[in-house]
Design a protein around this motif. Structure first.
Motif, short mmCIF file in Angstrom:
data_model
loop_
_atom_site.label_atom_id
_atom_site.label_comp_id
_atom_site.label_asym_id
_atom_site.label_seq_id
_atom_site.Cartn_x
_atom_site.Cartn_y
_atom_site.Cartn_z
N ALA A 100 -13.75 -12.80 -1.84
CA ALA A 100 -12.31 -12.84 -1.52
C ALA A 100 -11.98 -11.90 -0.37
O ALA A 100 -12.69 -10.93 -0.10
CB ALA A 100 -11.48 -12.46 -2.74
N ALA A 101 -10.88 -12.21 0.30
CA ALA A 101 -10.30 -11.28 1.27
C ALA A 101 -9.48 -10.24 0.52
O ALA A 101 -8.98 -10.50 -0.58
CB ALA A 101 -9.42 -12.04 2.26
N VAL A 102 -9.33 -9.06 1.10
CA VAL A 102 -8.68 -7.94 0.42
C VAL A 102 -7.43 -7.52 1.19
O VAL A 102 -7.48 -7.27 2.39
CB VAL A 102 -9.65 -6.74 0.30
CG1 VAL A 102 -8.94 -5.53 -0.30
CG2 VAL A 102 -10.85 -7.12 -0.55
N VAL A 103 -6.32 -7.42 0.46
CA VAL A 103 -5.04 -6.93 0.99
C VAL A 103 -4.59 -5.76 0.13
O VAL A 103 -4.66 -5.84 -1.11
CB VAL A 103 -3.97 -8.05 1.00
CG1 VAL A 103 -2.62 -7.49 1.47
CG2 VAL A 103 -4.41 -9.21 1.87
N GLN A 104 -4.12 -4.69 0.74
CA GLN A 104 -3.63 -3.52 0.01
C GLN A 104 -2.24 -3.14 0.53
O GLN A 104 -2.06 -2.90 1.72
CB GLN A 104 -4.56 -2.33 0.19
CG GLN A 104 -4.01 -0.99 -0.30
CD GLN A 104 -3.88 -0.91 -1.80
OE1 GLN A 104 -4.87 -1.02 -2.52
NE2 GLN A 104 -2.66 -0.72 -2.32
N THR A 105 -1.25 -3.12 -0.37
CA THR A 105 0.07 -2.62 0.01
C THR A 105 0.07 -1.10 -0.10
O THR A 105 -0.35 -0.53 -1.11
CB THR A 105 1.16 -3.21 -0.88
OG1 THR A 105 1.24 -4.62 -0.67
CG2 THR A 105 2.53 -2.60 -0.54
N LEU A 106 0.54 -0.44 0.94
CA LEU A 106 0.57 1.02 1.00
C LEU A 106 1.94 1.51 0.53
O LEU A 106 2.84 1.76 1.33
CB LEU A 106 0.28 1.48 2.44
CG LEU A 106 -1.09 1.05 2.99
CD1 LEU A 106 -1.13 1.22 4.51
CD2 LEU A 106 -2.22 1.83 2.32
N TYR A 172 -3.84 -4.22 5.54
CA TYR A 172 -2.95 -3.29 4.84
C TYR A 172 -1.51 -3.71 5.11
O TYR A 172 -1.19 -4.21 6.20
CB TYR A 172 -3.13 -1.86 5.35
CG TYR A 172 -4.43 -1.21 4.96
CD1 TYR A 172 -4.60 -0.61 3.72
CD2 TYR A 172 -5.50 -1.19 5.86
CE1 TYR A 172 -5.79 0.00 3.37
CE2 TYR A 172 -6.71 -0.57 5.52
CZ TYR A 172 -6.84 0.02 4.27
OH TYR A 172 -8.02 0.61 3.93
N ILE A 173 -0.63 -3.48 4.13
CA ILE A 173 0.80 -3.73 4.32
C ILE A 173 1.52 -2.40 4.23
O ILE A 173 1.56 -1.78 3.16
CB ILE A 173 1.34 -4.71 3.27
CG1 ILE A 173 0.66 -6.07 3.39
CG2 ILE A 173 2.87 -4.86 3.42
CD1 ILE A 173 1.07 -7.08 2.32
N ILE A 184 -2.02 5.13 10.80
CA ILE A 184 -2.87 5.07 11.98
C ILE A 184 -3.33 6.48 12.36
O ILE A 184 -4.51 6.71 12.65
CB ILE A 184 -2.11 4.42 13.16
CG1 ILE A 184 -1.88 2.93 12.87
CG2 ILE A 184 -2.89 4.59 14.46
CD1 ILE A 184 -0.96 2.25 13.86
N ALA A 185 -2.41 7.43 12.30
CA ALA A 185 -2.77 8.83 12.57
C ALA A 185 -3.79 9.34 11.57
O ALA A 185 -4.61 10.21 11.88
CB ALA A 185 -1.52 9.71 12.54
N GLY A 186 -3.74 8.78 10.35
CA GLY A 186 -4.68 9.18 9.31
C GLY A 186 -6.03 8.49 9.39
O GLY A 186 -6.92 8.79 8.60
N GLY A 187 -6.18 7.54 10.32
CA GLY A 187 -7.49 6.95 10.54
C GLY A 187 -7.66 5.50 10.18
O GLY A 187 -8.73 4.93 10.37
N LEU A 188 -6.61 4.83 9.68
CA LEU A 188 -6.75 3.41 9.37
C LEU A 188 -6.70 2.60 10.67
O LEU A 188 -5.99 2.97 11.61
CB LEU A 188 -5.62 2.95 8.44
CG LEU A 188 -5.63 3.50 7.01
CD1 LEU A 188 -4.58 2.79 6.17
CD2 LEU A 188 -6.99 3.39 6.36
N PRO A 189 -7.43 1.49 10.72
CA PRO A 189 -7.46 0.68 11.95
C PRO A 189 -6.11 0.01 12.20
O PRO A 189 -5.61 -0.73 11.35
CB PRO A 189 -8.56 -0.35 11.66
CG PRO A 189 -8.72 -0.37 10.19
CD PRO A 189 -8.35 0.99 9.69
#
Length: 393
Positions: A100-106, A172-173, A184-189
């Protein structure tokens, strides 16, 4: 489209739980095949402490469970809301192993900050942003415990080193552009972070706003700006009645203020119907948080019934509240500034009515179920396209 929605419930119910249920119901109403898998932090009390700590960092059993569920249901997407602490970020790899594809709500800043608030000692803190979370352990940022903070810091460090956050999540959402910039500043693409706010599944008709009181709704805790709220009403006195709805660690302080400050009343915890009834009658809602709010549902609930918001100029609120259009802003932590904005809005009923109309319009344009569904399904489609999945609906 076959979707598995996964969530770790906290012991004290919050907005993430509401969003998990609301988005699941929304997808089902639009004809999607949606299954759910959830665990509750109530299990923590029945589990040895060292086991909980180890599972927080890497829960291989839950990763295998998610893999099995994906294969059983034929899920194309696994959408995670909260994985802390019983699931762990290892479940992302479990979903991918199942195909499956993975989606994560922040919903909060847990990936970047041990206490998920970017707040320490009543002040905004970004000491761990994009760095090893050593400061979190040093300052006991999670629940005032150095050992508990070390567990959360270990979770963050292990999964950053393993590349979990960069490679095992397809999208990510973030709830706001502000939050996106922080991640983004924390390192997520950046290319994997979409912006989609929360929404309300249902809401009553617009209120009248003629009840003659201001309103606060939320957890009675320091980060929610309770001190600022009570100091402002010590200045405002009985000229503008305030009703406080909620419970939490500062409940005794709020109860004392309700006894000693003229015009302040504490209603305790109310169910959603009770909250919405209070909102329909209120002249304005106060959101005095001293932390970066992700996307407070209380604010959207207010706008859904035409209730203008007086909120702190921090984080998402600084852009979601369009000053003069759906509410007013004040400097976070400045009780005098809060009192001044509340007094002005109270004394200008024509401007208040204009903001009521603006709140309703902005809610329909941005936070309605239909708009949210369109945004969510666009994110899913983009993920499936990138992974070359076949769409079944």
């Amino acid at each position: 489209m076959k979707i598995l929605v996964v969530h770790n419930f906290y012991q004290q119910a919050g907005g993430e739980d509401v969003v998990f249920r609301a988005e699941t119901a929304l997808l089902r109403r639009h004809g999607h095949d949606v299954q759910t898998f959830a665990v509750s932090n109530d299990l923590i009390e029945q589990t040895p402490r060292l086991q909980v700590a180890a599972q927080t960092v890497w829960n291989a059993r839950m990763a295998r469970k998610v893999t099995a569920l994906v294969r059983e249901y034929g899920s194309q997407i696994v959408h995670f809301h909260n994985t802390f602490p019983l699931l762990s970020p290892a479940v992302y790899g479990g979903a991918r192993a199942g195909g499956a594809a993975v989606v994560q709500t922040l919903h909060n800043f847990r990936l970047l900050c041990a206490n998920a608030l970017l707040l320490r000692d009543g002040q905004i803190c970004e000491d761990c942003l994009g760095k090893l979370p050593l400061a979190a352990v040093q300052h006991s940022c999670y629940r005032g415990s150095r050992s508990a903070s070390a567990v959360v810091a270990a979770m963050q460090t292990v999964h950053r080193a393993a590349g979990t956050y960069r490679t095992d999540v397809d999208a990510y959402i973030a709830l706001t552009e502000f939050a996106r910039d922080k991640f983004i500043a924390g390192g997520l693409p950046p290319e994997r972070i979409a912006v989609k706010p929360n929404f309300l599944e249902e809401h009553p008709s617009p209120g009248t706003g003629d009840g003659g009181y201001a309103l606060f709704v939320g957890r009675l805790s320091p980060e929610k700006g309770i001190e600022t709220l009570l100091q402002a009403w010590a200045e405002l006195g009985a000229t503008i009645p305030l009703r406080i709805v909620g419970d939490g660690p500062l409940a005794s302080q709020v109860a004392e203020s309700a006894r000693s400050l003229p015009g302040v009343g504490w209603l305790g915890r109310l169910d959603r119907a009770g909250v919405m009834k209070q909102m329909c009658g209120a002249a304005l809602l106060v959101v005095p948080s001293i932390c970066y709010e992700g996307g407070p549902l209380t604010m959207f609930e207010a706008w859904s019934v035409g209730l203008p918001v007086v909120g702190s100029d921090l984080g998402s609120m600084s852009t979601a509240i369009r000053s003069g259009e759906n509410g007013l802003l004040f400097q976070a932590g400045n009780a005098g500034g809060l009192a001044a904005q509340v007094r002005w809005l109270w004394e200008h009923p024509e401007d208040r009515q204009r903001m009521r109309d603006g709140a309703l319009r902005i809610f329909q344009d941005t936070y309605s179920p239909q708009r949210n569904y369109e945004q969510l399904i666009d994110i899913y489609r983009a993920v499936l396209k990138s992974k070359k999945f076949e769409m079944t609906s």
